[in-house]
Design an enzyme around this catalytic site. Structure first.
Site, PDB file in Angstrom:
ATOM      1  CG  ASP A  40      -5.877  -2.874  -4.556  1.00 48.85           C
ATOM      2  OD1 ASP A  40      -6.686  -2.055  -4.082  1.00 48.85           O
ATOM      3  OD2 ASP A  40      -4.714  -3.018  -4.125  1.00 48.85           O
ATOM      4  CB  SER A  97      -0.947  -0.055   1.206  1.00 48.26           C
ATOM      5  OG  SER A  97      -1.934   0.934   1.157  1.00 48.26           O
ATOM      6  CG  HIS A 144      -5.452  -2.229  -0.530  1.00 46.86           C
ATOM      7  ND1 HIS A 144      -4.562  -1.942  -1.539  1.00 46.86           N
ATOM      8  CD2 HIS A 144      -4.986  -1.579   0.573  1.00 46.86           C
ATOM      9  CE1 HIS A 144      -3.603  -1.157  -1.077  1.00 46.86           C
ATOM     10  NE2 HIS A 144      -3.830  -0.924   0.209  1.00 46.86           N
TER      11      HIS A 144
END
Length: 525
Positions: free
Chosen positions: A376, A313, A432
């Site tokens: 995602d 991320s 995610h």
């Protein structure tokens, strides 16, 4: 659905580990005793050949034993390819000793040509290993706003891997990384609600670790690993991004080309500091560069050294930015002229910079392998409309605009719809989730290949911090939590939050020495 008849039956049951960490949360604890030898033998065969298989007490087909056996056998075939009746096996990875011979290819020496489709077993296992090191940043982080230690790491530096059940990784943490929370990314930083806290200005964002002697021998080199923390439960930080590119050199990162730009929020997080705070009076950039410099000085006489940076991320963006910084200033060049290979294994990372940033990385020889889930949204941001997939002529015309982005490196695209373990969902957090990415990696063998878990990695880990597994696996969502939310009973019978050992002075005494060697000015004393 009917329950298995209880008469003359002893069912297997799951024993949770004390520290679920990166291991399976279930084990077969008792054998079946059904009084039917032929069917017992078939069940024993399934249980012994697939010991990590999640047990089902309920059958979808009826209450007959044969239907239950059929269910278990069907479950087993989702994990392993069809093999001879006597010895069903998981897909075998290359022997560990070969890693010492192939590590340069695994770190992208040839840009992973021929290793991604079909998927090379050794590369898969290494991607999962470094992904687990990134996952450790989440498992070790205190997210609880009702903890006075919220925003810190739950474990002392020297106990980090052992506390997470990862001592077998063979790495020792040499330094924790902190960032100032006085940055415009409020949904990335976590703060306690209590008036008395460990720090009002800092958040723990990762660590630097180095492989021990035994692990270095197996890897074929001394490995300096850097892991950056991202965000695990909320995606609002994407909205916090200013979506504005600015020259990297504007944040005092030396770059001869002023057209090389990165997203301003990432740059501020990487270079920001608060001189009034003992944890972040030096920027994350200064912390990581001085630590890498120190470790390279220590191991400069060894035959082979590598720098491997990972993150998920927003942590993936910091991984790419810090790796670029290291190669841009030539920190990976040893005194004898050797260049230490540096590689980034990125998981579900956003775009970091513009097309000139991408070109600069390629010119410097930085290797980046990005693992993404096609469903995602984070890897599609920022630069939703102007990016590397836009027509070249359009990108050329837009290259001066502050919102024209380009991904870097090589992409390994996975699809969570290919996993028979995961349920259909529109939850963006599930798509995610890092544990979900590692699950998809374990089952990926190449485009068009059947999804088969190569190592038998426990699917229950997927639900550690989300609700993604199909319900019939009987794994509760968001199961990873501290017992009693960290509360303990004192000798007086009263419940309280225990005191943690005081964090050591974060900045080593040779910090200024290494800053001077790197040519970085420091006003903190």
């Amino acid at each position: 659905m009917a329950v298995i008849p209880p008469s003359n039956t002893v069912l297997p049951f799951a024993i949770p580990r004390q520290n679920p960490g990166l291991h399976s949360i279930t084990q077969f604890a008792a054998p079946f005793n059904l009084g039917q030898k032929s069917q017992l033998g078939e069940l024993s065969h399934i249980a012994t050949k697939a010991p990590t298989l999640l047990c089902k007490v309920l059958s979808k087909k009826g209450d007959s034993l044969s239907s239950i056996v059929s269910d278990l056998e069907e479950e087993r075939t989702q994990r392993v390819p069809e093999q001879d009746d006597e010895e069903p096996q998981t897909t075998a990875a290359k022997p560990e000793h070969q890693l010492a011979d192939a590590w340069r290819e695994i770190l992208g020496q040839d840009d992973w040509v021929g290793l991604l489709d079909p998927m090379d077993p050794l590369l898969r296992s290494e991607l999962i290993r470094y992904g687990e090191m990134a996952q450790a940043c989440y498992d070790g982080f205190d997210f609880d706003p009702f903890s006075k230690y919220c925003g810190s790491c739950r474990f002392m530096c020297h106990e980090f891997f052992n506390s997470l059940g990862m001592s077998h990784f063979g790495y020792n943490v040499s330094r924790y990384l902190f960032a100032t929370s006085n940055i415009n990314l409020p949904n990335f930083f976590k703060k306690s609600r209590w008036p008395k806290v460990w720090s009002r200005n800092a958040n723990w964002i990762g660590y630097v670790a180095v492989s021990d002697d035994e692990t270095s021998k197996r890897l074929g080199r001394r490995d300096i690993a850097i892991a950056w923390r991202g965000t695990v439960t909320r995606l609002e930080w994407i909205a916090d991004l200013m979506d504005f590119l600015k020259p990297i050199s504007s944040n005092k990162i030396p770059c001869p080309d002023p057209t090389v730009k990165a997203e301003s929020g990432f740059l501020d997080l990487y270079t920001g500091k608060n001189e009034a705070c003992r944890f972040c009076k030096f920027s994350a950039r200064e912390q990581i560069l001085t630590e890498v410099k120190k470790l390279l000085d220590i191991y400069s006489n060894e035959e082979a050294v590598s720098i491997t940076i990972t993150g998920h991320s927003l942590g993936a963006a910091l991984a790419i930015l810090s790796a670029y910084d290291i190669v841009e200033i030539g920190l990976n060049e040893l005194k004898d002229g050797r260049a230490v290979p540096i590689c980034v294994f990125s998981f579900s990372g956003p775009r970091v910079g513009n097309a000139r940033f991408k070109e600069r990385l390629e010119m410097l020889g930085l290797k980046v392998l990005r693992v993404v889930n096609v469903h995602d949204m984070v890897p599609k941001s920022p630069g939703l409309f102007l990016n590397e997939q836009s027509p070249p002529m359009m990108m050329k015309l837009a290259q001066g605009l502050p919102w024209s982005y380009s991904h870097v490196g090589v992409e390994l695209a996975l699809d969570h719809k290919n996993s028979p373990f995961l349920k259909p969902t529109g939850d963006l957090v599930c798509a995610h989730n890092l544990e979900a990415h590692l699950h998809l990696l374990d089952g990926y063998h190449g485009k068009g290949h059947r999804f088969v878990l190569a190592s038998g990695r426990d699917p229950a880990l997927v639900n550690k911090a989300c609700d993604f597994l199909k319900d019939h696996y009987l794994v509760p969502p968001y199961w990873r939590q501290d017992e009693n939310k960290g509360m303990v009973m004192g000798k007086d019978g009263c419940w309280m939050q225990p005191e943690r050992p005081k964090l050591d002075d974060h900045h080593p005494p040779d910090m200024h020495h290494h800053l001077q060697q790197l040519g970085l000015s420091s006003t903190s004393h």
